[in-house]
Write a protein that holds these residues in place. Sequence first.
Motif, PDB file in Angstrom:
ATOM      1  N   PRO A 175      41.111  41.404  49.890  1.00  0.00           N
ATOM      2  CA  PRO A 175      41.073  40.257  48.970  1.00  0.00           C
ATOM      3  C   PRO A 175      39.689  39.937  48.435  1.00  0.00           C
ATOM      4  O   PRO A 175      39.564  39.256  47.418  1.00  0.00           O
ATOM      5  N   THR A 176      38.633  40.442  49.090  1.00  0.00           N
ATOM      6  CA  THR A 176      37.281  40.145  48.614  1.00  0.00           C
ATOM      7  C   THR A 176      36.762  41.200  47.646  1.00  0.00           C
ATOM      8  O   THR A 176      35.700  41.030  47.053  1.00  0.00           O
ATOM      9  N   ALA A 177      37.482  42.318  47.516  1.00  0.00           N
ATOM     10  CA  ALA A 177      37.024  43.411  46.648  1.00  0.00           C
ATOM     11  C   ALA A 177      37.372  43.114  45.196  1.00  0.00           C
ATOM     12  O   ALA A 177      38.397  42.507  44.903  1.00  0.00           O
ATOM     13  N   PRO A 198      46.076  52.862  36.624  1.00  0.00           N
ATOM     14  CA  PRO A 198      46.560  52.037  35.506  1.00  0.00           C
ATOM     15  C   PRO A 198      47.335  50.789  35.939  1.00  0.00           C
ATOM     16  O   PRO A 198      47.409  49.828  35.177  1.00  0.00           O
ATOM     17  N   GLU A 199      47.870  50.799  37.157  1.00  0.00           N
ATOM     18  CA  GLU A 199      48.641  49.631  37.578  1.00  0.00           C
ATOM     19  C   GLU A 199      47.769  48.386  37.729  1.00  0.00           C
ATOM     20  O   GLU A 199      48.278  47.265  37.836  1.00  0.00           O
ATOM     21  N   LEU A 200      46.438  48.567  37.745  1.00  0.00           N
ATOM     22  CA  LEU A 200      45.540  47.414  37.840  1.00  0.00           C
ATOM     23  C   LEU A 200      45.772  46.440  36.679  1.00  0.00           C
ATOM     24  O   LEU A 200      45.682  45.229  36.842  1.00  0.00           O
ATOM     25  N   ARG A 201      46.062  46.987  35.496  1.00  0.00           N
ATOM     26  CA  ARG A 201      46.233  46.133  34.321  1.00  0.00           C
ATOM     27  C   ARG A 201      47.524  45.310  34.397  1.00  0.00           C
ATOM     28  O   ARG A 201      47.588  44.184  33.914  1.00  0.00           O
ATOM     29  N   SER A 202      48.544  45.887  34.999  1.00  0.00           N
ATOM     30  CA  SER A 202      49.842  45.215  35.017  1.00  0.00           C
ATOM     31  C   SER A 202      50.028  44.310  36.231  1.00  0.00           C
ATOM     32  O   SER A 202      50.962  43.525  36.281  1.00  0.00           O
ATOM     33  N   THR A 203      49.139  44.419  37.218  1.00  0.00           N
ATOM     34  CA  THR A 203      49.292  43.619  38.434  1.00  0.00           C
ATOM     35  C   THR A 203      48.306  42.477  38.488  1.00  0.00           C
ATOM     36  O   THR A 203      48.204  41.798  39.511  1.00  0.00           O
ATOM     37  N   GLY A 204      47.552  42.261  37.397  1.00  0.00           N
ATOM     38  CA  GLY A 204      46.606  41.158  37.381  1.00  0.00           C
ATOM     39  C   GLY A 204      45.462  41.391  38.324  1.00  0.00           C
ATOM     40  O   GLY A 204      45.306  40.704  39.342  1.00  0.00           O
ATOM     41  N   ALA A 205      44.660  42.408  38.002  1.00  0.00           N
ATOM     42  CA  ALA A 205      43.522  42.778  38.853  1.00  0.00           C
ATOM     43  C   ALA A 205      42.551  41.622  38.951  1.00  0.00           C
ATOM     44  O   ALA A 205      42.457  40.782  38.073  1.00  0.00           O
ATOM     45  N   ARG A 206      41.789  41.614  40.034  1.00  0.00           N
ATOM     46  CA  ARG A 206      40.815  40.554  40.253  1.00  0.00           C
ATOM     47  C   ARG A 206      39.718  40.583  39.201  1.00  0.00           C
ATOM     48  O   ARG A 206      39.532  41.562  38.515  1.00  0.00           O
ATOM     49  N   GLU A 207      38.989  39.515  39.148  1.00  0.00           N
ATOM     50  CA  GLU A 207      37.903  39.328  38.163  1.00  0.00           C
ATOM     51  C   GLU A 207      37.048  40.569  38.070  1.00  0.00           C
ATOM     52  O   GLU A 207      36.730  41.184  39.103  1.00  0.00           O
ATOM     53  N   LEU A 208      36.658  40.974  36.814  1.00  0.00           N
ATOM     54  CA  LEU A 208      35.842  42.179  36.628  1.00  0.00           C
ATOM     55  C   LEU A 208      34.403  41.962  37.044  1.00  0.00           C
ATOM     56  O   LEU A 208      33.639  42.907  37.091  1.00  0.00           O
ATOM     57  N   THR A 209      33.988  40.779  37.293  1.00  0.00           N
ATOM     58  CA  THR A 209      32.619  40.537  37.724  1.00  0.00           C
ATOM     59  C   THR A 209      32.620  40.286  39.212  1.00  0.00           C
ATOM     60  O   THR A 209      33.606  39.800  39.792  1.00  0.00           O
ATOM     61  N   THR A 210      31.518  40.614  39.878  1.00  0.00           N
ATOM     62  CA  THR A 210      31.437  40.427  41.314  1.00  0.00           C
ATOM     63  C   THR A 210      31.205  38.996  41.646  1.00  0.00           C
ATOM     64  O   THR A 210      30.775  38.232  40.817  1.00  0.00           O
TER      65      THR A 210
END
Length: 210
Positions: A175-177, A198-210
């Motif tokens: 969860p922290t990554a 590609p599934e990152l886009r459809s699963t609501g990936a975490r914020e692109l910034t750290t």
Amino acid sequence: MTATDDLFAAEPAARTGTLVGYGRVSTRDQILDRQTRALEEAGCIRVFTDKLSGKNTDRPELSACLDYLRPGDTLVVLALDRLSRSLQDLITIVAELRRREIGFRSLHEALDTTTPGGRLIFHVFAALAEFIRELIVEGTNEGLAAARARGQRLGRPPALTPEQVEHARHLLTNPTATVTSIAKLLGVSRSTLYKHVPELRSTGARELTT
């Protein structure tokens, strides 16, 4: 019309008889005097010279010489290798001269496209150049087919290996990554990571910034 057709084209009805010379040496330390003298003795009214490697595509004096020539003239060189970088380059230049109704003569090889025999020799040269090109293409295609038959991957290697893709998916369960941190860890861009997962886009990936 092909280069071979140009080499067999008929001579202009009236030749001017004007001979124009071209000479070249590979380095600035070499002397052009011998070539210039031989060309002048052959009857050239003007001689253009370059001090450049034959592999150099930018030969300003050759360009000036070709611009200077007019229909009915003849370009004269001491030897074939003074004019061209390769057999194909020679064929291209001579074919263009023929198209413009300009003759070509090489003193050392005693070749003269203003004669039927000279045109025949250049026709053989053109056929040989085409044969070599086809052999290279055929050999390349056979090599690619053999590599595919062995299961060898062709083209650029993937930015991420299958193992790295699985590792990225595993890291994303933390969860922290974030996408950015995982991309940096794997040494790729975020867009590359999205491309391979590609599934990152459809699963609501975490914020692109750290």
